[in-house]
Motif scaffolding. Structure first.
Motif, PDB file in Angstrom:
ATOM      1  N   LEU A 124       0.824  -1.209   0.000  1.00 33.89           N
ATOM      2  CA  LEU A 124       0.000   0.000   0.000  1.00 33.89           C
ATOM      3  C   LEU A 124       0.860   1.262   0.000  1.00 33.89           C
ATOM      4  O   LEU A 124       0.443   2.298  -0.508  1.00 33.89           O
ATOM      5  CB  LEU A 124      -0.900   0.008   1.234  1.00 33.89           C
ATOM      6  CG  LEU A 124      -1.852  -1.191   1.342  1.00 33.89           C
ATOM      7  CD1 LEU A 124      -2.453  -1.269   2.724  1.00 33.89           C
ATOM      8  CD2 LEU A 124      -2.932  -1.081   0.276  1.00 33.89           C
ATOM      9  N   LEU A 125       2.064   1.163   0.603  1.00 31.71           N
ATOM     10  CA  LEU A 125       2.928   2.348   0.659  1.00 31.71           C
ATOM     11  C   LEU A 125       4.373   1.968   0.961  1.00 31.71           C
ATOM     12  O   LEU A 125       4.647   1.125   1.822  1.00 31.71           O
ATOM     13  CB  LEU A 125       2.445   3.307   1.770  1.00 31.71           C
ATOM     14  CG  LEU A 125       3.299   4.571   1.945  1.00 31.71           C
ATOM     15  CD1 LEU A 125       3.239   5.465   0.705  1.00 31.71           C
ATOM     16  CD2 LEU A 125       2.874   5.366   3.166  1.00 31.71           C
ATOM     17  N   PHE A 126       5.286   2.643   0.252  1.00 33.90           N
ATOM     18  CA  PHE A 126       6.718   2.591   0.578  1.00 33.90           C
ATOM     19  C   PHE A 126       7.111   4.019   0.943  1.00 33.90           C
ATOM     20  O   PHE A 126       7.183   4.885   0.073  1.00 33.90           O
ATOM     21  CB  PHE A 126       7.514   2.112  -0.645  1.00 33.90           C
ATOM     22  CG  PHE A 126       8.981   1.863  -0.378  1.00 33.90           C
ATOM     23  CD1 PHE A 126       9.864   2.919  -0.150  1.00 33.90           C
ATOM     24  CD2 PHE A 126       9.484   0.569  -0.362  1.00 33.90           C
ATOM     25  CE1 PHE A 126      11.214   2.692   0.107  1.00 33.90           C
ATOM     26  CE2 PHE A 126      10.835   0.331  -0.120  1.00 33.90           C
ATOM     27  CZ  PHE A 126      11.691   1.394   0.108  1.00 33.90           C
ATOM     28  N   HIS A 127       7.304   4.263   2.253  1.00 35.23           N
ATOM     29  CA  HIS A 127       7.705   5.614   2.665  1.00 35.23           C
ATOM     30  C   HIS A 127       9.213   5.642   2.931  1.00 35.23           C
ATOM     31  O   HIS A 127       9.734   4.847   3.716  1.00 35.23           O
ATOM     32  CB  HIS A 127       6.947   6.099   3.905  1.00 35.23           C
ATOM     33  CG  HIS A 127       7.371   7.494   4.276  1.00 35.23           C
ATOM     34  ND1 HIS A 127       7.026   8.593   3.519  1.00 35.23           N
ATOM     35  CD2 HIS A 127       8.174   7.969   5.262  1.00 35.23           C
ATOM     36  CE1 HIS A 127       7.570   9.682   4.034  1.00 35.23           C
ATOM     37  NE2 HIS A 127       8.286   9.325   5.085  1.00 35.23           N
ATOM     38  N   HIS A 128       9.880   6.590   2.307  1.00 34.64           N
ATOM     39  CA  HIS A 128      11.339   6.694   2.402  1.00 34.64           C
ATOM     40  C   HIS A 128      11.719   7.914   3.225  1.00 34.64           C
ATOM     41  O   HIS A 128      11.293   9.035   2.926  1.00 34.64           O
ATOM     42  CB  HIS A 128      11.899   6.809   0.977  1.00 34.64           C
ATOM     43  CG  HIS A 128      13.382   6.986   0.920  1.00 34.64           C
ATOM     44  ND1 HIS A 128      14.265   6.073   1.455  1.00 34.64           N
ATOM     45  CD2 HIS A 128      14.150   7.969   0.376  1.00 34.64           C
ATOM     46  CE1 HIS A 128      15.507   6.479   1.237  1.00 34.64           C
ATOM     47  NE2 HIS A 128      15.458   7.627   0.590  1.00 34.64           N
ATOM     48  N   ILE A 129      12.543   7.681   4.272  1.00 33.93           N
ATOM     49  CA  ILE A 129      12.963   8.779   5.147  1.00 33.93           C
ATOM     50  C   ILE A 129      14.261   9.349   4.604  1.00 33.93           C
ATOM     51  O   ILE A 129      15.266   8.635   4.508  1.00 33.93           O
ATOM     52  CB  ILE A 129      13.259   8.259   6.579  1.00 33.93           C
ATOM     53  CG1 ILE A 129      12.168   7.325   7.102  1.00 33.93           C
ATOM     54  CG2 ILE A 129      13.533   9.430   7.524  1.00 33.93           C
ATOM     55  CD1 ILE A 129      10.844   7.943   7.289  1.00 33.93           C
ATOM     56  N   SER A 130      14.260  10.628   4.292  1.00 36.78           N
ATOM     57  CA  SER A 130      15.499  11.226   3.806  1.00 36.78           C
ATOM     58  C   SER A 130      15.787  12.552   4.511  1.00 36.78           C
ATOM     59  O   SER A 130      15.159  12.877   5.520  1.00 36.78           O
ATOM     60  CB  SER A 130      15.459  11.387   2.284  1.00 36.78           C
ATOM     61  OG  SER A 130      16.757  11.684   1.812  1.00 36.78           O
ATOM     62  N   THR A 131      16.740  13.254   3.949  1.00 37.80           N
ATOM     63  CA  THR A 131      17.349  14.371   4.666  1.00 37.80           C
ATOM     64  C   THR A 131      17.350  15.653   3.831  1.00 37.80           C
ATOM     65  O   THR A 131      17.374  15.585   2.593  1.00 37.80           O
ATOM     66  CB  THR A 131      18.807  13.995   5.021  1.00 37.80           C
ATOM     67  OG1 THR A 131      19.497  15.143   5.484  1.00 37.80           O
ATOM     68  CG2 THR A 131      19.564  13.458   3.808  1.00 37.80           C
ATOM     69  N   ASP A 132      17.396  16.780   4.523  1.00 36.54           N
ATOM     70  CA  ASP A 132      17.521  18.064   3.796  1.00 36.54           C
ATOM     71  C   ASP A 132      18.915  18.223   3.184  1.00 36.54           C
ATOM     72  O   ASP A 132      19.126  19.089   2.333  1.00 36.54           O
ATOM     73  CB  ASP A 132      17.201  19.249   4.726  1.00 36.54           C
ATOM     74  CG  ASP A 132      18.102  19.339   5.952  1.00 36.54           C
ATOM     75  OD1 ASP A 132      18.947  18.439   6.154  1.00 36.54           O
ATOM     76  OD2 ASP A 132      17.958  20.318   6.718  1.00 36.54           O
ATOM     77  N   GLU A 133      19.882  17.379   3.624  1.00 40.13           N
ATOM     78  CA  GLU A 133      21.259  17.534   3.128  1.00 40.13           C
ATOM     79  C   GLU A 133      21.380  17.238   1.638  1.00 40.13           C
ATOM     80  O   GLU A 133      22.378  17.596   1.020  1.00 40.13           O
ATOM     81  CB  GLU A 133      22.214  16.634   3.921  1.00 40.13           C
ATOM     82  CG  GLU A 133      22.244  16.987   5.380  1.00 40.13           C
ATOM     83  CD  GLU A 133      23.500  16.526   6.116  1.00 40.13           C
ATOM     84  OE1 GLU A 133      24.438  16.061   5.466  1.00 40.13           O
ATOM     85  OE2 GLU A 133      23.499  16.635   7.352  1.00 40.13           O
ATOM     86  N   VAL A 134      20.370  16.577   1.055  1.00 44.74           N
ATOM     87  CA  VAL A 134      20.427  16.304  -0.392  1.00 44.74           C
ATOM     88  C   VAL A 134      20.432  17.603  -1.197  1.00 44.74           C
ATOM     89  O   VAL A 134      20.888  17.629  -2.330  1.00 44.74           O
ATOM     90  CB  VAL A 134      19.248  15.414  -0.869  1.00 44.74           C
ATOM     91  CG1 VAL A 134      19.301  14.045  -0.223  1.00 44.74           C
ATOM     92  CG2 VAL A 134      17.903  16.088  -0.622  1.00 44.74           C
ATOM     93  N   TYR A 135      19.907  18.688  -0.597  1.00 44.21           N
ATOM     94  CA  TYR A 135      19.819  19.960  -1.328  1.00 44.21           C
ATOM     95  C   TYR A 135      21.127  20.750  -1.284  1.00 44.21           C
ATOM     96  O   TYR A 135      21.239  21.786  -1.949  1.00 44.21           O
ATOM     97  CB  TYR A 135      18.708  20.834  -0.737  1.00 44.21           C
ATOM     98  CG  TYR A 135      17.307  20.232  -0.783  1.00 44.21           C
ATOM     99  CD1 TYR A 135      16.713  19.917  -2.001  1.00 44.21           C
ATOM    100  CD2 TYR A 135      16.586  20.016   0.386  1.00 44.21           C
ATOM    101  CE1 TYR A 135      15.421  19.395  -2.039  1.00 44.21           C
ATOM    102  CE2 TYR A 135      15.294  19.492   0.349  1.00 44.21           C
ATOM    103  CZ  TYR A 135      14.722  19.182  -0.856  1.00 44.21           C
ATOM    104  OH  TYR A 135      13.451  18.673  -0.896  1.00 44.21           O
ATOM    105  N   GLY A 136      22.079  20.324  -0.433  1.00 44.98           N
ATOM    106  CA  GLY A 136      23.326  21.079  -0.299  1.00 44.98           C
ATOM    107  C   GLY A 136      23.150  22.273   0.612  1.00 44.98           C
ATOM    108  O   GLY A 136      22.226  22.309   1.424  1.00 44.98           O
TER     109      GLY A 136
END
Ligand code: NAD
Ligand code: DAU
Length: 350
Positions: A124-136
């Motif tokens: 029903l859902l794959f939720h991925h936890i990520s970070t603001d650091e991807v934006y530099g």
């Protein structure tokens, strides 16, 4: 969502999420926590949870990179949703030893996506936890929005950026129901003391040097971990599939001000007459290579679409956090007897 796979549930945010989801969120299903138990994974963070919630919590020690082991988890537990925290998470380690970051953060995420794709009829859902650091890094006056181009600067953030792209691609290409959240710096209970806030709190308790990188003027946006967990659960329930949501604390602070505030609060909470002021222990050490100067998050999409705002201010959150580390001395002693201290001492000549 009846059988939720939580990866990395023995880490800092994952364990806070499992406490929140079983105790406070209203979720009625089961949690299957898969964790490899790296140096950062501590089952003690969830001690007694299986007894407190009989039949609703199950732990499996496994590596998300191990396709066979993960296939067994999907089959045996009839996984219908994924909340993916598992990662190598410390920027300094990624600079010294990037291999594990590439393996876990990229290959591990790819592995989970492939398994979710092959069980797509149930997922029903794959939720991925990520970070603001991807934006530099971002200059004064602007904030990261969900449309800010990716510009990761460390092996850690580059590996997280790669994983975000994979998750989005699986949504677009295979129609997997995915959501992604990119969050700012978290702090709170159970955080491993390699990260700034717990490191400073615990060193201050022992009157050890308080290492500040470079000139201490780098800016981070701080969010109390339970606020992050609440945002994740809201997105999982009501977020639009295929979308990304930024999560932030509306709390930009320079590192040096964070450290000084912790010193002052500890002195108030635990008065130490006839001792030097804790701020005197602040030690400027060599800077992190490629150190991002400023992160700032615009979370108006999450606020407008799902009605989320952080409940804690930095002052209320940091007081709770300091008290938690005071009240949980046994946890601290056990964690500190592990390997991390020698690594940190070696890095910063402490
Ligand atoms: P953490 O380092 O405290 O915990 C990571 C957990 O993942 C540990 O329990 C570890 O044992 C487990 N793990 C690592 N490799 C694994 C593997 N191959 N297989 C299974 N388990 C594995 O990290 P955290 O601070 O709780 O961060 C959790 C997630 O949130 C990460 O994806 C991180 O990128 C993201 N995030 C963290 C912050 C923050 O401020 N800490 C902010 C935004 C996003
Ligand atoms: O922004 C979200 C990110 O926040 C997460 O994706 C990462 O998983 C998490 O580790 C965190 O990354 P940072 O590098 O910002 O966190 P850290 O606690 O390592 O450092 C915070 C700031 O403090 C950073 O500017 C570096 C500085 N620092 C850190 C340590 C450990 C110091 O000045 N002294 C220190 O001893």
């Amino acid at each position: 969502m009846k059988n939720m796979l939580v990866t990395g549930g023995c880490g800092f945010i994952g364990s806070n999420f499992i406490h929140y989801i079983l105790s406070e969120s209203g979720y009625k299903g089961r949690i299957i926590n898969v964790d490899k138990l790296t140096y950062a994974g501590n089952p003690e963070n969830l001690a007694g949870i299986d007894k407190k919630f009989p039949g609703r919590y199950c732990f499996v020690k496994a590596d998300i990179c191990d396709r066979q082991a993960m296939e067994m988890v999907f089959e045996k537990h009839q996984i219908d949703s994924v909340c993916h925290f598992a990662a190598e998470s410390h920027v300094d380690r990624s600079i010294v030893e990037p291999d594990a970051f590439i393996k876990t953060n990229i290959t591990g995420t790819f592995n989970l996506l492939e398994l979710a794709r092959s069980h797509k009829d149930k997922i029903l859902l794959f939720h991925h936890i990520s970070t603001d650091e991807v934006y530099g890094s971002i200059s004064d006056g602007s904030c990261f929005t969900e449309d800010t181009p990716y510009h990761p600067n460390s092996p850690y953030s580059a590996s997280k950026a790669a994983s975000d792209h994979l998750v989005r691609a699986y949504g677009t290409t295979y129609g997997l129901p995915v959501t992604i959240s990119n969050c700012s710096n978290n702090y709170g209970p159970y955080q491993f003391p390699e990260k700034l806030i717990p490191l400073i709190i615990l060193n201050a308790f022992e009157e050890k040097a308080l290492p500040v990188y470079g000139d201490g003027l780098n800016i981070r946006d701080w969010l109390y971990v339970t606020d992050h967990c609440k945002a994740i659960w809201l997105i999982m329930q009501n977020g639009k599939r295929g979308e990304t949501y930024n999560i932030g604390g509306d709390c930009e602070m320079r590192n040096i001000d964070v450290v000084k505030m912790i010193c002052d609060l500890i002195e108030k909470i635990m008065p130490r007459p006839n001792h030097p002021h804790l701020q005197e222990l602040i030690t400027f050490v060599k800077d992190r290579p490629g150190h991002d100067l400023r992160y700032a998050i615009d979370f108006s999409k999450l606020q407008t679409e799902l009605g989320w705002v952080p409940a804690e201010s930095f002052e209320t959150g940091i007081k709770k956090t300091i008290k938690w580390y005071i009240d949980n001395k046994n946890w601290v002693d056990r964690v500190k007897s592990g390997k991390y201290m020698s690594w940190i001492k070696q890095q910063y000549d402490l």
